[in-house]
Write a protein that holds these residues in place. Structure first.
Motif, PDB file in Angstrom:
ATOM      1  N   THR A 103       7.811  13.633  -7.233  1.00 51.97           N
ATOM      2  CA  THR A 103       9.036  12.828  -7.265  1.00 51.97           C
ATOM      3  C   THR A 103       8.968  11.953  -8.500  1.00 51.97           C
ATOM      4  OG1 THR A 103      10.353  11.161  -6.062  1.00 51.97           O
ATOM      5  CG2 THR A 103       7.974  11.014  -5.842  1.00 51.97           C
ATOM      6  N   TYR A 104      10.094  11.370  -8.896  1.00 53.09           N
ATOM      7  CA  TYR A 104      10.015  10.395  -9.989  1.00 53.09           C
ATOM      8  C   TYR A 104      10.682   9.069  -9.636  1.00 53.09           C
ATOM      9  CZ  TYR A 104      14.411  12.804 -11.340  1.00 53.09           C
ATOM     10  OH  TYR A 104      15.651  13.396 -11.362  1.00 53.09           O
ATOM     11  N   GLU A 105      11.236   8.960  -8.432  1.00 48.91           N
ATOM     12  CA  GLU A 105      11.741   7.674  -7.942  1.00 48.91           C
ATOM     13  C   GLU A 105      11.832   7.765  -6.426  1.00 48.91           C
ATOM     14  OE1 GLU A 105      15.442   4.524  -8.593  1.00 48.91           O
ATOM     15  OE2 GLU A 105      15.376   6.403  -9.715  1.00 48.91           O
ATOM     16  N   VAL A 106      11.311   6.748  -5.733  1.00 52.18           N
ATOM     17  CA  VAL A 106      11.232   6.753  -4.276  1.00 52.18           C
ATOM     18  C   VAL A 106      11.862   5.473  -3.742  1.00 52.18           C
ATOM     19  CG1 VAL A 106       9.696   6.841  -2.270  1.00 52.18           C
ATOM     20  CG2 VAL A 106       9.057   8.031  -4.386  1.00 52.18           C
ATOM     21  N   CYS A 107      12.930   5.610  -2.943  1.00 53.64           N
ATOM     22  CA  CYS A 107      13.561   4.419  -2.364  1.00 53.64           C
ATOM     23  C   CYS A 107      12.891   4.119  -1.025  1.00 53.64           C
ATOM     24  CB  CYS A 107      15.060   4.627  -2.178  1.00 53.64           C
ATOM     25  SG  CYS A 107      15.889   3.095  -1.647  1.00 53.64           S
ATOM     26  N   LEU A 108      11.829   3.343  -1.090  1.00 55.21           N
ATOM     27  CA  LEU A 108      11.041   2.990   0.091  1.00 55.21           C
ATOM     28  C   LEU A 108      11.738   1.882   0.874  1.00 55.21           C
ATOM     29  CD1 LEU A 108       8.303   3.370   1.599  1.00 55.21           C
ATOM     30  CD2 LEU A 108       7.422   1.526   0.141  1.00 55.21           C
ATOM     31  N   THR A 109      11.750   2.001   2.198  1.00 55.48           N
ATOM     32  CA  THR A 109      12.428   0.993   3.015  1.00 55.48           C
ATOM     33  C   THR A 109      11.553   0.543   4.173  1.00 55.48           C
ATOM     34  OG1 THR A 109      13.493   2.417   4.686  1.00 55.48           O
ATOM     35  CG2 THR A 109      14.596   2.226   2.536  1.00 55.48           C
ATOM     36  N   THR A 110      11.926  -0.595   4.729  1.00 51.68           N
ATOM     37  CA  THR A 110      11.329  -1.114   5.947  1.00 51.68           C
ATOM     38  C   THR A 110      12.454  -1.617   6.838  1.00 51.68           C
ATOM     39  OG1 THR A 110       9.595  -2.558   6.848  1.00 51.68           O
ATOM     40  CG2 THR A 110      10.961  -3.462   5.053  1.00 51.68           C
ATOM     41  N   GLU A 111      12.119  -2.220   7.972  1.00 53.98           N
ATOM     42  CA  GLU A 111      13.157  -2.616   8.918  1.00 53.98           C
ATOM     43  C   GLU A 111      12.774  -3.901   9.630  1.00 53.98           C
ATOM     44  OE1 GLU A 111      15.740  -0.389  12.423  1.00 53.98           O
ATOM     45  OE2 GLU A 111      13.558  -0.140  12.438  1.00 53.98           O
ATOM     46  N   ILE A 122      11.111   2.653  -6.020  1.00 51.60           N
ATOM     47  CA  ILE A 122       9.767   2.593  -6.573  1.00 51.60           C
ATOM     48  C   ILE A 122       9.658   3.611  -7.699  1.00 51.60           C
ATOM     49  CG2 ILE A 122       7.307   2.721  -6.051  1.00 51.60           C
ATOM     50  CD1 ILE A 122       8.965   0.562  -4.480  1.00 51.60           C
ATOM     51  N   THR A 123       9.187   3.144  -8.858  1.00 50.40           N
ATOM     52  CA  THR A 123       8.930   4.024  -9.997  1.00 50.40           C
ATOM     53  C   THR A 123       7.472   3.858 -10.414  1.00 50.40           C
ATOM     54  OG1 THR A 123       9.506   2.374 -11.681  1.00 50.40           O
ATOM     55  CG2 THR A 123      11.309   3.706 -10.779  1.00 50.40           C
ATOM     56  N   ALA A 124       7.067   4.614 -11.414  1.00 44.74           N
ATOM     57  CA  ALA A 124       5.686   4.521 -11.899  1.00 44.74           C
ATOM     58  C   ALA A 124       5.365   3.118 -12.396  1.00 44.74           C
ATOM     59  CB  ALA A 124       5.465   5.548 -13.006  1.00 44.74           C
ATOM     60  N   GLU A 181       0.829  -1.196   0.000  1.00 46.93           N
ATOM     61  CA  GLU A 181       0.000   0.000   0.000  1.00 46.93           C
ATOM     62  C   GLU A 181       0.870   1.254   0.000  1.00 46.93           C
ATOM     63  OE1 GLU A 181      -2.908   2.793  -0.036  1.00 46.93           O
ATOM     64  OE2 GLU A 181      -3.042   0.653  -0.552  1.00 46.93           O
ATOM     65  N   LYS A 182       1.982   1.229   0.721  1.00 43.60           N
ATOM     66  CA  LYS A 182       2.909   2.362   0.703  1.00 43.60           C
ATOM     67  C   LYS A 182       3.510   2.557  -0.688  1.00 43.60           C
ATOM     68  CE  LYS A 182       4.168   2.208   5.603  1.00 43.60           C
ATOM     69  NZ  LYS A 182       5.251   2.020   6.601  1.00 43.60           N
ATOM     70  N   ILE A 183       3.735   1.461  -1.393  1.00 45.08           N
ATOM     71  CA  ILE A 183       4.234   1.566  -2.775  1.00 45.08           C
ATOM     72  C   ILE A 183       3.223   2.297  -3.641  1.00 45.08           C
ATOM     73  CG2 ILE A 183       4.761   0.227  -4.857  1.00 45.08           C
ATOM     74  CD1 ILE A 183       5.980  -1.901  -2.967  1.00 45.08           C
ATOM     75  N   ARG A 184       1.954   1.959  -3.485  1.00 45.06           N
ATOM     76  CA  ARG A 184       0.918   2.646  -4.261  1.00 45.06           C
ATOM     77  C   ARG A 184       0.836   4.133  -3.891  1.00 45.06           C
ATOM     78  NH1 ARG A 184      -1.192  -2.752  -4.302  1.00 45.06           N
ATOM     79  NH2 ARG A 184      -1.828  -2.658  -2.113  1.00 45.06           N
ATOM     80  N   ARG A 185       1.040   4.444  -2.612  1.00 45.42           N
ATOM     81  CA  ARG A 185       1.067   5.856  -2.203  1.00 45.42           C
ATOM     82  C   ARG A 185       2.267   6.573  -2.823  1.00 45.42           C
ATOM     83  NH1 ARG A 185       1.035   5.436   4.098  1.00 45.42           N
ATOM     84  NH2 ARG A 185       1.567   7.666   3.908  1.00 45.42           N
ATOM     85  N   ALA A 186       3.415   5.881  -2.870  1.00 47.60           N
ATOM     86  CA  ALA A 186       4.598   6.462  -3.510  1.00 47.60           C
ATOM     87  C   ALA A 186       4.328   6.729  -4.994  1.00 47.60           C
ATOM     88  CB  ALA A 186       5.798   5.531  -3.340  1.00 47.60           C
ATOM     89  N   GLN A 187       3.657   5.796  -5.651  1.00 44.04           N
ATOM     90  CA  GLN A 187       3.345   5.976  -7.068  1.00 44.04           C
ATOM     91  C   GLN A 187       2.374   7.139  -7.283  1.00 44.04           C
ATOM     92  OE1 GLN A 187       2.211   1.834  -7.778  1.00 44.04           O
ATOM     93  NE2 GLN A 187       4.009   1.591  -9.102  1.00 44.04           N
TER      94      GLN A 187
END
Length: 368
Positions: free
Chosen positions: A108-116, A334-336, A94-100
């Motif tokens: 933005t045009y690229e988001v390096c999403l992370t978790t832990e 994450i990209t489009a 879901e966070k990926i979809r929010r990033a998109q």
């Protein structure tokens, strides 16, 4: 020489928001730590030589581990940690979809999403963990740090920024990952897929463009050049797509400015950098990354420096009750065109090098 780390939260120094790297209630980790070693051993593999530099007379016995450590050492049992993840598979997707959505909005045009992944264990041996990680998944920027209340075991394959004593700058970002195959045929197929996939190449090229801009601020005009673009390197558990950007610094006095301009590593933020870091704070629930996504390396007395990106790294914090808090950061660009399910699988793939060495597994409660 000074050796140490620059934590991701130093992003506040370049205009991003300020997050506290709190590892437990009331316990914060410094955003940066460096020390000056009194003895340095330099091994030149090309010439087959070893040099010892010490400000004091070296001890009669200095133990040096060359190559891979021994597989068996008595009394070195390792507690197997049981990790939990900051995100579920559904939550991360879901966070990926929010990033998109942010990409579609033009923020933005690229988001390096992370978790832990985190675990708490009563007894742990970080150096033994490092030895096992280094043996099962050797990497060009593997490192082990022992600092007060903190030990770091890393099998990072990625250079952040290097500076030669002759003022030559080099960045080598990694973007694009595939697991190793189960046999030669499948392994070559995965490597070919990474090398030719439009989405992975787009990820890599966008970060190359970001780093070209970062390096250009303090470089001799016209000296910034991409000497390697979208090359695939293979490691024990993954194939990675790597590029190389070189530049010449205008003046040796600008070394610290060049390091600051490039921080945090663009491959761990996305682009454009500042707006994307603010988006990431929201997506990652204002969770501090700490060392993860920062840099570890050295600043030499001759003006040279070399820093790696803190990925594939087990960060071990000693808590006031003498137990250990272990953390492993993971993520991807994450990209489009990103497929959320595929991005989650990439997170799991990137965890294997560290987890397998520890005898641990990705938390089943969040894996699917």
């Amino acid at each position: 020489m000074w050796v140490g780390y620059l934590g991701y939260e130093l992003k506040q120094e370049v205009g991003a928001s300020n997050l506290s790297a709190e590892i437990s209630p009331g316990v914060n980790r410094p955003d940066a730590q460096f020390f000056a070693p009194d003895t340095v051993v330099i091994i030149d593999h090309e010439l087959g030589q070893m040099h010892l530099h010490s400000i004091n007379k070296p001890d009669a016995e200095i133990t040096i581990v060359l190559g891979n450590p021994p597989q068996q050492r008595s009394g070195q049992d390792l507690c197997v940690p049981h990790f939990t993840c900051a995100d579920t598979a559904a939550g991360y997707q879901e966070k990926i979809r929010r990033a998109q959505h942010e990409i579609y909005e033009g923020n933005t045009y690229e988001v390096c999403l992370t978790t832990e992944l985190t675990a708490q264990v009563e007894d742990f041996n970080p150096f033994e963990a490092y030895c096992r990680m280094r043996q099962s998944s050797p990497a060009p920027f593997a490192h082990y740090l022992r600092l007060p209340k903190l030990e770091v075991a890393s099998i990072s394959p990625e250079r952040f920024l290097a500076l030669s004593k002759n003022a030559q700058l080099r960045a080598e970002p990694i973007k694009g990952t595939r697991p190793r195959g189960t046999d030669e045929e499948s392994d070559l197929a995965l490597k070919h897929d990474l090398a030719t996939h439009p989405k992975d190449r787009a990820e890599n090229i966008m970060i190359v463009d970001l780093l070209r801009n970062d390096l250009s601020h303090h470089a001799v005009p016209g000296s910034v050049r991409v000497t390697r673009l979208c090359s695939v390197e293979s490691y024990a558990t993954v194939h990675q797509m790597v590029s190389t950007i070189d530049a010449t610094l205008k003046s040796p006095e600008l070394a610290a400015d060049a390091l600051r301009e490039a921080f945090p590593p663009g491959s761990m933020t996305g682009a454009p950098k500042l707006s994307t870091m603010n988006i990431l704070d929201e997506l990652e629930d204002h969770r501090a990354r700490g060392l993860y996504s920062g840099a570890v390396g050295y600043l030499g007395a001759d003006g040279a420096a070399d820093f790696s990106v803190v990925i594939r790294t087990l960060v071990c914090d000693k808590l006031p009750d003498r137990s250990w808090r272990l953390s492993l950061g993971l993520g991807g660009a994450i990209t489009a065109d990103s497929v959320p399910e595929d991005e989650w699988e990439e997170v799991i793939t990137k965890s294997r090098g560290v987890l397998q060495a520890l005898g641990a597994t990705f938390p089943l409660s969040t894996a699917r």
